[in-house]
Motif scaffolding. Structure first.
Motif, PDB file in Angstrom:
ATOM      1  N   ARG A  22       0.851  -1.189   0.000  1.00  0.00           N
ATOM      2  CA  ARG A  22       0.000   0.000   0.000  1.00  0.00           C
ATOM      3  C   ARG A  22       0.889   1.242   0.000  1.00  0.00           C
ATOM      4  O   ARG A  22       1.516   1.560   1.003  1.00  0.00           O
ATOM      5  N   MET A  34       0.177   9.108  -4.515  1.00  0.00           N
ATOM      6  CA  MET A  34       0.925   7.921  -4.125  1.00  0.00           C
ATOM      7  C   MET A  34       2.390   8.076  -4.517  1.00  0.00           C
ATOM      8  O   MET A  34       2.711   8.736  -5.509  1.00  0.00           O
ATOM      9  N   PRO A  60     -11.184  10.085  -8.663  1.00  0.00           N
ATOM     10  CA  PRO A  60     -11.308   8.624  -8.700  1.00  0.00           C
ATOM     11  C   PRO A  60     -12.720   8.130  -8.379  1.00  0.00           C
ATOM     12  O   PRO A  60     -13.389   8.649  -7.492  1.00  0.00           O
ATOM     13  N   SER A  99       3.211   2.336 -11.813  1.00  0.00           N
ATOM     14  CA  SER A  99       3.093   1.228 -10.867  1.00  0.00           C
ATOM     15  C   SER A  99       3.949   0.047 -11.291  1.00  0.00           C
ATOM     16  O   SER A  99       4.345  -0.052 -12.450  1.00  0.00           O
ATOM     17  N   TYR A 153     -15.243   5.027  -3.748  1.00  0.00           N
ATOM     18  CA  TYR A 153     -13.804   5.145  -3.501  1.00  0.00           C
ATOM     19  C   TYR A 153     -13.412   4.310  -2.283  1.00  0.00           C
ATOM     20  O   TYR A 153     -12.356   3.675  -2.266  1.00  0.00           O
ATOM     21  N   ASP A 157     -10.656   1.424  -2.378  1.00  0.00           N
ATOM     22  CA  ASP A 157      -9.467   1.433  -1.520  1.00  0.00           C
ATOM     23  C   ASP A 157      -9.350   0.148  -0.701  1.00  0.00           C
ATOM     24  O   ASP A 157      -8.250  -0.278  -0.350  1.00  0.00           O
ATOM     25  N   ASN A 160      -8.139  -2.502  -3.629  1.00  0.00           N
ATOM     26  CA  ASN A 160      -6.889  -2.181  -4.324  1.00  0.00           C
ATOM     27  C   ASN A 160      -5.752  -2.180  -3.314  1.00  0.00           C
ATOM     28  O   ASN A 160      -5.637  -1.262  -2.490  1.00  0.00           O
ATOM     29  N   THR A 162      -2.760  -1.517  -3.546  1.00  0.00           N
ATOM     30  CA  THR A 162      -1.714  -0.502  -3.697  1.00  0.00           C
ATOM     31  C   THR A 162      -2.177   0.860  -3.180  1.00  0.00           C
ATOM     32  O   THR A 162      -1.366   1.763  -3.028  1.00  0.00           O
ATOM     33  N   GLN A 163      -3.472   1.004  -2.931  1.00  0.00           N
ATOM     34  CA  GLN A 163      -3.991   2.269  -2.399  1.00  0.00           C
ATOM     35  C   GLN A 163      -3.744   2.325  -0.886  1.00  0.00           C
ATOM     36  O   GLN A 163      -3.651   1.284  -0.227  1.00  0.00           O
ATOM     37  N   ALA A 182      -5.830   9.788  -1.778  1.00  0.00           N
ATOM     38  CA  ALA A 182      -5.024   9.949  -2.994  1.00  0.00           C
ATOM     39  C   ALA A 182      -5.762  10.833  -3.996  1.00  0.00           C
ATOM     40  O   ALA A 182      -6.952  10.660  -4.231  1.00  0.00           O
TER      41      ALA A 182
END
Length: 309
Positions: A22, A34, A60, A99, A153, A157, A160, A162-163, A182
């Motif tokens: 994350r 990010m 987003p 990414s 969102y 989150d 995901n 990576t969020q 983000a």
């Protein structure tokens, strides 16, 4: 997508497992982004679009993928097979993303593509590379009412990996209100694009209008792109971009990005696509608190958002 490309994507996912975490947020000109975006900011800011390029900008989870699919189908005369040539993120590069695989770098993809290109961004207006304005590129902005946008969102989150960690729902509401997610403040994001829409010839769309009358909004996009398609083609595009059809389309539903990046068992990328789902998440007390803060943050603006249709 060819079998060779599918194998390559699968290999990329396997290689990415150790690199996924994350990502923390780093401010760029006061906007939390990010770290993989912030660390590559110079190359993003220096990007020079061609005057024929089209930018699709959103906060987003405001209808980005939906709008991308509509535009791609319009540009290809409603040909569903051509628009299944690759996943959305390959067909329409995500400008600021840097990414680990399997999500490709937007800048790298754009370098390999000849104009005219369709480009996606979540950047607030002040962080959009100035070449888009200097070259008078067409820009489509899609806005979604704050409550539904936040709900979508939040679930994104969660799934995901990576969020930044969303934490509990009650705390997430406060993060949203303070602009600590983000890409920053939803309030500033929508207000800035709204205020500049006429000066910069931005087509400003509302998610709720698209749900209420998708054909009308598809036609608005078509006219903005200086196109004219037959009624049959427009009807076909409306059908192909319905939530049900897109959710089952592997080139649009992001199912190709599975673990370790997107955990679809937590929430699918395309979850509900409804207007008013916020009422299933907010308690009466949370809704009252949010509405009071919303009135303060949106004071003096005339953006006609709707939380129900």
């Amino acid at each position: 997508m060819s079998e060779e490309e599918k194998i390559s994507m699968s290999d990329a996912i396997e290689k990415a497992r150790d690199a996924i975490y994350r990502f923390p947020l780093i401010p760029i000109r006061g906007i939390p982004l990010m770290n993989h975006i912030a660390n590559n900011w110079d190359s993003i800011w220096a990007f020079q679009p061609h005057p024929s390029d089209l930018l699709i900008a959103t906060y987003p989870k405001a209808g980005t993928t939906w709008t991308q699919e509509i535009v791609d189908l319009l540009l290809h005369n409603g040909d569903a097979e051509i628009c299944r040539r690759a996943p959305t993120i390959i067909r329409i590069p995500f400008l600021e993303i840097f990414s680990p695989p399997p999500i490709p770098s937007g800048i790298d993809l754009l370098k390999k593509m000849d104009p005219p290109r369709v480009i996606k961004t979540h950047l607030p207006l002040q962080l959009v590379p100035t070449g888009f304005w200097g070259n008078k590129c067409k820009v489509i902005y899609v806005a979604r009412n704050a409550k539904d946008n936040m709900v979508s969102y939040y679930h994104f989150d969660r799934m995901n990996q990576t969020q930044p960690e969303p934490g509990p729902w009650d705390g997430y509401i406060h993060k949203f209100m303070r602009g600590e997610l983000a890409w920053g403040s939803w309030y500033d994001h929508v207000k800035d694009y709204w205020e500049e829409r006429d000066k910069k010839s931005i087509l400003f769309l509302f998610y709720e209008d698209m749900k209420e009358n998708p054909r009308r909004e598809v036609e608005r996009i078509m006219h903005y792109l200086d196109m004219s398609l037959s009624d049959d083609v427009i009807n076909h595009i409306v059908e192909l971009t319905s939530f049900k059809v897109m959710k089952e389309n592997p080139m649009a539903n992001y199912s190709f990005i599975a673990g370790p990046v997107f955990d679809h068992s937590i929430s699918p990328f395309m979850r509900k696509g409804e207007v008013g789902d916020w009422a299933n998440h907010f308690t009466p007390e949370q809704s009252k608190m949010f509405d009071e803060d919303y009135a303060k943050q949106m004071k003096g603006t005339d953006i006609p958002f709707r939380t129900q249709i």
